[in-house]
Design a protein around this motif. Structure first.
Motif, PDB file in Angstrom:
ATOM      1  N   SER A  45      -1.917   0.477 -10.834  1.00  0.00           N
ATOM      2  CA  SER A  45      -3.161  -0.139 -11.325  1.00  0.00           C
ATOM      3  C   SER A  45      -2.912  -0.746 -12.707  1.00  0.00           C
ATOM      4  CB  SER A  45      -4.254   0.920 -11.510  1.00  0.00           C
ATOM      5  OG  SER A  45      -4.621   1.515 -10.300  1.00  0.00           O
ATOM      6  N   ARG A  97      -4.176  -2.863  -7.954  1.00  0.00           N
ATOM      7  CA  ARG A  97      -5.573  -2.588  -8.347  1.00  0.00           C
ATOM      8  C   ARG A  97      -5.766  -3.072  -9.789  1.00  0.00           C
ATOM      9  NH1 ARG A  97      -7.644   3.419  -7.667  1.00  0.00           N
ATOM     10  NH2 ARG A  97      -6.787   2.986  -5.605  1.00  0.00           N
ATOM     11  N   CYS A  99      -8.322  -2.778 -13.004  1.00  0.00           N
ATOM     12  CA  CYS A  99      -9.405  -1.917 -13.506  1.00  0.00           C
ATOM     13  C   CYS A  99      -9.969  -2.511 -14.791  1.00  0.00           C
ATOM     14  CB  CYS A  99      -8.872  -0.523 -13.816  1.00  0.00           C
ATOM     15  SG  CYS A  99      -7.995   0.225 -12.467  1.00  0.00           S
ATOM     16  N   GLU A 128      -7.380  -4.642  -5.200  1.00  0.00           N
ATOM     17  CA  GLU A 128      -8.540  -3.763  -5.285  1.00  0.00           C
ATOM     18  C   GLU A 128      -9.151  -3.915  -6.672  1.00  0.00           C
ATOM     19  OE1 GLU A 128      -7.644   0.140  -2.628  1.00  0.00           O
ATOM     20  OE2 GLU A 128      -6.525  -0.017  -4.490  1.00  0.00           O
ATOM     21  N   CYS A 130     -11.602  -2.160  -9.699  1.00  0.00           N
ATOM     22  CA  CYS A 130     -12.211  -0.953 -10.251  1.00  0.00           C
ATOM     23  C   CYS A 130     -12.891  -1.341 -11.561  1.00  0.00           C
ATOM     24  CB  CYS A 130     -11.126   0.098 -10.501  1.00  0.00           C
ATOM     25  SG  CYS A 130     -11.762   1.625 -11.238  1.00  0.00           S
ATOM     26  N   ASP A 150     -14.395  -1.871  -5.355  1.00  0.00           N
ATOM     27  CA  ASP A 150     -13.852  -0.788  -4.518  1.00  0.00           C
ATOM     28  C   ASP A 150     -14.088   0.573  -5.160  1.00  0.00           C
ATOM     29  OD1 ASP A 150     -12.250  -2.309  -2.363  1.00  0.00           O
ATOM     30  OD2 ASP A 150     -11.637  -3.282  -4.221  1.00  0.00           O
TER      31      ASP A 150
END
Ligand code: SAM
Ligand code: DTB
Ligand code: SF4
Length: 337
Positions: A45, A97, A99, A128, A130, A150
């Motif tokens: 991430s 991901r 974030c 993804e 976040c 997500d």
């Protein structure tokens, strides 16, 4: 073997895990990790601080609280295109991901609308998404879900008993309430805590017990080691014994067998050997990229080299039935010698 998912752990049960002889704890955590995950894959991430500093809260660990003199320069909410440019860089570097973190107690509705546009852009890139924006009401959680978010990160940070020693501007129940709003909106939760804030092993057991006894285990469990920043009240706290940190990771793995456990903040101050022990204890996610929110993280070359030495590859994710690989991290495995 199927994961044993329980939500009824007693504090003594968790404490007795933390108290196990180190080899027994590592063996149990390692077996459970293998039963539920490929132990050679780590989820990757990348974090971005989309709104930095000037926070009204008083979290004693945080460099972004306006009331502490940490020398941090505050920055208003970034524009959507600036955030998406950073997301594209993260994807090119191998993250799966993205974030987005904001130094808010809770966002305004117009902030949520802007973050929703960021989320849509990140998802369109095949990563993804976040976000961690502070306390959310049910409508705000639904808006973010509709945009394609997500995960929502909202940490418990400490066990229930010492929360008020660390944060006075909100209470533990407020954290639990936001997590409920997030779950009810159909979002996956990312929820963990910070260790190394001067807590006892019993208090770490209480944090882990509370996380494991949530109505659903968080999809991701970030275990942060306090990053000590000058000017925050916790600067100068006695350093946590590294084995206590590894024990915390191992117990999280055992208690939440199907969750991704993230070796989160604090890696910049950890040796490769300590990080490797954390992976053996069941950690299978990291923050990747030279910065966390405001503090440093290992640079990508160092992480690629460590992954290559250990034979670790990025964990693929399924987004809309398309498998997305962490390409750069996989390519670099050829460097292993
Ligand atoms: N303001 C929102 C909130 O507190 O929920 C979201 C951003 S806040 C920076 C996200 C998380 O960062 C905190 O819950 C805490 O776990 C972590 N964090 C902040 N400062 C830290 C530090 N110095 N060391 C380790 N983790 C830290
Ligand atoms: C989490 O558990 N740790 C990250 C992320 N979720 C948002 C934040 C770590 C912050 C460390 C201090 C800083 O860089 O400001
Ligand atoms: Fe604000 Fe979050 Fe930092 Fe607390 S942890 S001071 S709420 S940014």
């Amino acid at each position: 073997m199927a994961a044993v998912i329980r939500h009824d752990y007693s504090r003594d049960e968790v404490l007795s895990l933390l108290n196990l002889p180190f080899a027994d704890l590592m063996q149990t955590a390692g077996s459970i990790h293998r039963e539920n995950f490929n132990p050679n894959q780590v989820q990757v991430s990348t974090l971005l601080s989309i709104k930095t500093g000037g926070c009204p809260e008083d979290c004693a660990y945080c460099p972004q609280a306006a009331r502490y003199n940490t020398g941090l320069k505050a920055h208003k909410l970034m524009e959507v295109d600036e955030v998406l440019a950073k997301a594209a860089q993260a994807k090119a570097a191998g993250a799966t991901r993205f974030c987005m973190g904001a130094a808010w107690r809770s966002p305004k509705d117009r902030d949520v609308a802007k973050v929703a546009a960021m989320v849509e852009g990140v998802r369109a890139m095949g990563m993804e998404a976040c976000a961690t924006l502070g306390m959310l009401n049910p409508e705000q959680a639904k808006t973010l879900k509709s945009a394609g978010l997500d995960y929502y990160n909202h940490n418990l940070d400490t066990g229930p008993d010492e929360y008020a020693d660390i944060i006075k501007t909100r209470d533990y129940q407020a954290r639990l309430d936001t997590l409920q709003h997030v779950r009810e909106a159909g979002l996956k939760t990312c929820c963990g805590g910070i260790v190394g804030m001067g807590e006892s092993r019993e208090q770490r057991a209480a944090l882990l017990q509370t996380l494991a006894n949530l109505p659903e285990h968080p999809g991701s469990v970030p275990i942060n080691r306090l990053v000590q920043v000058e000017g925050t009240p916790l600067h100068g706290t006695a350093l946590l014994d590294p084995f206590e940190f590894v024990r915390t990771i191992a117990a999280a793995r055992i208690l939440m067998p199907a969750s991704v456990v993230r070796l989160s903040a604090g890696r910049a101050e950890m040796s490769e050997e300590l990080q490797s022990l954390c992976f053996l204890a069941g950690a299978n996610s990291i923050f990747y990229g030279e910065k966390l929110l405001t503090t440093g993280n290992p640079d990508v070359e160092a992480d690629q080299a460590l992954f290559a030495k250990l034979g670790i590859e990025g964990m693929p994710v399924l987004i809309e039935s398309k498998t997305v690989h962490a390409d750069v991290l996989q390519e670099d495995r050829s460097c292993a010698a």
